[in-house]
Design a protein around this motif. Structure first.
Motif, PDB file in Angstrom:
ATOM      1  N   THR A  38       2.009  -3.468 -12.061  1.00 54.69           N
ATOM      2  CA  THR A  38       3.086  -2.494 -11.907  1.00 54.69           C
ATOM      3  C   THR A  38       4.446  -3.174 -12.032  1.00 54.69           C
ATOM      4  O   THR A  38       4.576  -4.388 -11.885  1.00 54.69           O
ATOM      5  CB  THR A  38       3.003  -1.810 -10.530  1.00 54.69           C
ATOM      6  N   ASP A  39       5.457  -2.369 -12.304  1.00 46.64           N
ATOM      7  CA  ASP A  39       6.821  -2.900 -12.382  1.00 46.64           C
ATOM      8  C   ASP A  39       7.251  -3.505 -11.051  1.00 46.64           C
ATOM      9  O   ASP A  39       7.917  -4.537 -11.017  1.00 46.64           O
ATOM     10  CB  ASP A  39       7.808  -1.800 -12.788  1.00 46.64           C
ATOM     11  N   GLU A  63       5.784  -6.949 -10.595  1.00 47.26           N
ATOM     12  CA  GLU A  63       6.505  -7.906 -11.440  1.00 47.26           C
ATOM     13  C   GLU A  63       7.865  -8.244 -10.824  1.00 47.26           C
ATOM     14  O   GLU A  63       8.287  -9.405 -10.825  1.00 47.26           O
ATOM     15  CB  GLU A  63       6.678  -7.342 -12.849  1.00 47.26           C
ATOM     16  N   THR A  64       8.535  -7.247 -10.283  1.00 46.48           N
ATOM     17  CA  THR A  64       9.817  -7.487  -9.617  1.00 46.48           C
ATOM     18  C   THR A  64       9.628  -8.425  -8.429  1.00 46.48           C
ATOM     19  O   THR A  64      10.403  -9.363  -8.240  1.00 46.48           O
ATOM     20  CB  THR A  64      10.448  -6.156  -9.161  1.00 46.48           C
ATOM     21  N   CYS A  82      15.914  -1.422  -7.419  1.00 39.52           N
ATOM     22  CA  CYS A  82      14.757  -0.816  -6.756  1.00 39.52           C
ATOM     23  C   CYS A  82      15.148  -0.059  -5.490  1.00 39.52           C
ATOM     24  O   CYS A  82      14.284   0.434  -4.774  1.00 39.52           O
ATOM     25  CB  CYS A  82      13.749  -1.901  -6.383  1.00 39.52           C
TER      26      CYS A  82
END
Length: 119
Positions: free
Chosen positions: A14-15, A18-19, A91
């Protein structure tokens, strides 16, 4: 770290995952590079608070707190904290720094938790 996040319900691809990996990488790199060898160890702390917020902390024993450095266009470094702040803000999170009892500091990133909680 990825295993813990997966146990908490965050998919590895998922993003957000990765973040988190990028934030931890930048903070750990800072703990190694900017303590000038005066902090022989550091710790990474992941906390899921009330299934609402993920807190990522990197603690070292060096007293110098992170600083925003002007990054020259040709420079290969000096942008880590700018990247971390930008990722957190993107985010809906934030960055903070707290002192440790031993005279060091913990750099924290708090991110909203969006993954379904495993019961």
């Amino acid at each position: 770290m990825s295993d813990v996040l997966a146990e908490w319900g965050l998919g590895r691809d998922t993003d957000t995952a990765e973040t988190v990996r990028l934030v931890v990488s930048e903070l750990v790199t800072n703990a190694v590079q900017h303590t000038f060898g005066l902090s022989p160890t550091f710790t990474v702390d992941l906390r899921l608070e009330r299934d609402e917020r993920l807190r990522i902390g990197v603690t070292d024993s060096h007293p110098r707190w992170p600083q925003r450095l002007p990054a020259a266009v040709q420079q290969d470094n000096g942008r880590g904290m700018v990247i971390v702040r930008w990722l957190a803000a993107e985010c809906g999170g934030r960055l903070s720094v707290t002192p440790t009892e031993e005279g060091g500091k913990t750099v924290w990133i708090a991110l909203p938790w969006t993954a379904p909680v495993q019961t």
